[in-house]
Design an enzyme around this catalytic site. Structure first.
Site, PDB file in Angstrom:
ATOM      1  CB  SER A 182      -1.043  -0.112   1.430  1.00  0.00           C
ATOM      2  OG  SER A 182      -2.056   1.110   1.068  1.00  0.00           O
ATOM      3  CG  ASP A 433      -6.178  -3.243  -3.506  1.00  0.00           C
ATOM      4  OD1 ASP A 433      -7.082  -2.337  -3.221  1.00  0.00           O
ATOM      5  OD2 ASP A 433      -5.082  -3.313  -3.576  1.00  0.00           O
ATOM      6  CG  HIS A 458      -4.890  -3.166  -0.296  1.00  0.00           C
ATOM      7  ND1 HIS A 458      -4.427  -2.491  -1.203  1.00  0.00           N
ATOM      8  CD2 HIS A 458      -4.247  -2.192   1.039  1.00  0.00           C
ATOM      9  CE1 HIS A 458      -3.819  -1.330  -0.630  1.00  0.00           C
ATOM     10  NE2 HIS A 458      -3.584  -1.518   0.656  1.00  0.00           N
TER      11      HIS A 458
END
Lengths: 498, 498
Positions: A182, A433, A458
């Site tokens: 991320s 995601d 994710h």
């Protein structure tokens, strides 16, 4: 929905105030919730990391009298697998916007592969998060303190800390590979680009480095969330898409608040209908993000493929039930998979810092405009930079620099730029995601590669392996291991030659 | 010479005070003298640059309330050769520690090749130099203002300015190539490494990016100066090497100051014998740097191969003459080639800023330790970081960060790091230039190349071509042009494909 159209991309995580015009929190990749911060302490015991604190410099890029102030940056170390004498590698997680323990717990991949590589594991906390507060409890007080919170300072922190640690460990020739998921993945990728002399490679999982400026269409994020639900069930998508109008209608109703409170089984009567909207919104977005193939507990405890499960709930309800009640039932999966909640607190969440670090970053450098298209399952919305800027100015006294990230780190025409520059980067993404749309989804060169899975979510590749992992996930992780092996082989070969 | 052994590498350019313990100025690559700043105005008229000012942000790397303050950064443009519509390239000079006009005048190479490439020429002034003063006349007041002067901020300035300019000129797809000499060459190389999305290549001439930390032996600089003189004449080298002891002996003499003043034909009686030492020192070091194959006027007007000329003077003097008088006669060539000086001002030079920007940079990030070995023609000396640091603390209230440049930009094991990372860089060096020893002298990869000439001096390749240029210099420039052509061809090819 015009009244909050420009704020539509701001998702409330911690509902500070009830008015839609005062939405404070900004949606972020991989943000944490206070409940998870509690949870981590249990999970932490599973992984034997030693906690240390490094005397870090406040400002790497000026030499003002205040710049050299020292603060203590937290980092975690696991050396049980490390073959130091053999020049075993150092795997570094470039911490993102939260307590580093949480990322250590949720990045089991590094622990899983450490024995194979004889690697030292190092998780470094990002300044202004967790315990790494440059001004203690006053760190979030105002722009005068928060001003030192940004990605470039964080990258320089990592560079200084890694170099110092290697020197202290007398392991100068141990190669460093950085990992991040991320925002942490963005940092890992940028670290490799800016500090190639410190890290020989980067594994950037679910890193939306192209979610800035006008590189990626602004509607792509919510279109991707919607696609997940549409793929699970067209009816499910339609129900959610239709639920907002029902909520809107209730908001003009005299007893609207009471009805919504009842429908949403709130513990206390609601002050605003918008709280229900944000509560639903958060559930759908995060569930799309963590649409993992196995039961997991990243944001919340959830079953395998939770989007499908949500849609099963919606599709299983009687035809006569309202769309809003169906949407509520689906969202309940996110908030109450463990069936322990008797009622829900839609308002009054607290933030242990009083303010949110990511909000600050989003109001300064991390400007990622998002809109909802007519095709999304969310109410259509546009993005007004002017309004956004005014809001940031009001809240923090600063104006965003919307073009700074692409000036500092690039992004436009990334294929052309990196085709002939740089090497040793993995961009892994799962198409479930919504952040994947702002990621690198195609190979750029023989050593800057994209690993894309259709059913991944994710940074699922960074999670600990489980006995239920599907083949595509096992394969993705194997590819990553093989690529890292190649980087290390090359490194050791070059080292011998010099 | 123990009393100033640790300061031996500090060369006085502008002699502020007379005591050896208060030497203020630090030797720098390509520094300018006030006399040259006057001269530039005559030369400027030869090259038609338009002067502009860009509203630049004070601090790119923090978001404090003060960070967004705007100052006006000077830049020069020449668009007479530019084929904008055809996507003609933009050649940018990344300005170094001085007025940008001076660099424009002394980088005729870019003007010479602009027509061939249909290039736009852009010379950007470095913050805190020339007219680009963030706090006007107060810019050099203290660490509170000077704190914003460093290389990373300068690089970010260039990135922001170039991007903005390209947008304003609607020439987004025009490729940018950066050029720089000396410190400007370091900036050009680092710019390509840190901002590959903005510059497709860098030509770094005489850029001592390895002169930091312990990468290059600390004695190499003065050893190289000495080698230049030794190569010209062994006797010459020996005379200079022996002259310092004679000067030392005079310093203990009752009438020493009077004798030295007389010998050095000073306009006013000297206050310190050390002024004579520094005056000689400066002449030998700068003459080695600018040991150009043709008559030139970079630091001072000088004949072709001025080191040889100096040695001819020394070798031509009667055997009976003192070594010191011979050294003086040689140094006079540097200060008085035009034969216009009736006497010399060895003391009392002024600095138009009151302080020197490079001194600040050397006391913060640009820490380049230098010593004199027993083999050099200068008095042996060591380097004490502690004393250096104390001196900086005393003068500016800051402590140097001696490992920062190598942390931020690398340098150790550069061959291994850049062998598999980065591309499109030329490191040109002339071995007459003592700074060459801290440069990249070997090819690193097929597109990160070193162009080394044995008879070249400090960024001689960047000077305007003259009818007397030797073949090796003509060849070096041709190679540079050919390499830049290749970069551009590749760029346009890639652009078409995307």
């Amino acid at each position: 929905m015009a009244s909050f159209s420009s704020y539509i991309f701001l998702i409330i995580l911690f509902i500070i105030s009830v008015g839609a015009s005062e939405i404070k929190s900004i949606y972020l990749p991989g943000t944490y919730q206070s409940s998870l911060l509690v949870k981590k302490h249990d999970e932490k015991t599973k992984i034997p990391f030693k906690t240390h604190y490094f005397p870090q410099i406040l400002d790497h890029f000026t030499f003002l009298p205040r710049s050299s102030k020292v603060f203590y940056q937290k980092y975690l170390i696991n050396d049980q697998y490390w073959h130091k004498e053999g020049g075993g590698p150092i795997f570094v997680y470039t911490g993102n916007e939260g307590n580093i323990d949480w990322f250590a717990v949720n990045t089991g991949f590094m622990v899983d592969i450490a024995p194979k590589f004889n690697a030292l594991l190092l998780f470094i906390e990002h300044r202004f998060y967790g315990d790494s507060m440059p001004f203690g409890n006053n760190s979030y007080k105002s722009a005068k303190t928060l001003g030192y919170l940004n990605s470039q300072q964080a990258l320089a922190d990592y560079a200084v800390l890694i170099r110092s640690l290697k020197q202290n460990l007398s392991s100068d020739s141990s190669p460093v590979v950085v990992f991040g998921g991320s925002y942490g993945g963005m940092l890992a990728a940028w670290f490799r680009l800016k500090y190639p002399h410190i890290a020989i490679g980067a594994v950037a999982s679910s890193a939306p480095i192209l979610q800035f400026d006008k590189i990626t269409p602004w509607s792509s994020f919510y279109d991707a969330v919607s696609q997940d639900f549409k793929d699970a069930s067209l009816n499910c998508y339609k129900v959610i898409k239709g639920s907002w109008a029902e909520l809107d209608a209730l908001s003009t109703h005299d007893d609207g608040l009471i009805e919504v409170s009842k429908l949403f089984r709130t513990c206390k009567a609601l002050h605003s209908v918008y709280s229900a909207r944000d509560w639903l919104w958060e559930a759908f977005v995060y569930t799309a993000m963590v649409n993992y193939p196995t039961e997991a507990n990243f944001m919340m405890p959830l079953p395998a493929y939770p989007v499908e499960e949500m849609c099963k709930i919606i599709d299983g309800l009687p035809k006569g039930a309202s769309k809003l009640s169906k949407a509520f039932a689906a969202a309940s999966l996110y908030y109450n998979y463990t069936q322990t909640e008797k009622c829900f607190n839609l308002e009054g969440g607290t933030d242990s810092h009083g303010l949110h670090g990511w909000d600050w970053q989003a109001c300064t450098e991390m400007v990622m405009p998002m809109t909802c298209s007519n095709e999304s399952m969310f109410p259509p919305s546009s993005f007004s930079y002017k309004e956004f800027s005014q809001d940031c100015k009001k809240q923090y006294g600063v104006k965003p620099r919307p073009h700074w990230i692409t000036t500092e780190f690039g992004g436009y025409r990334i294929e052309q730029v990196l085709k002939r520059f740089g090497s040793n980067m993995i961009f892994s993404n799962g198409m479930q995601d919504p952040w994947s749309r702002g990621g690198v989804l195609k190979n750029i060169s023989s050593s800057i590669v994209a690993l894309v899975t259709q059913k991944g979510a994710h940074h699922v590749d960074f999670r600990s392996e489980t006995k239920n992992d599907p083949d595509w996930l096992i394969m993705q992780r194997k590819q990553e291991v093989a690529i890292i092996e190649k980087w290390l082989e090359e490194y050791y070969k070059d080292l011998k030659q010099n």
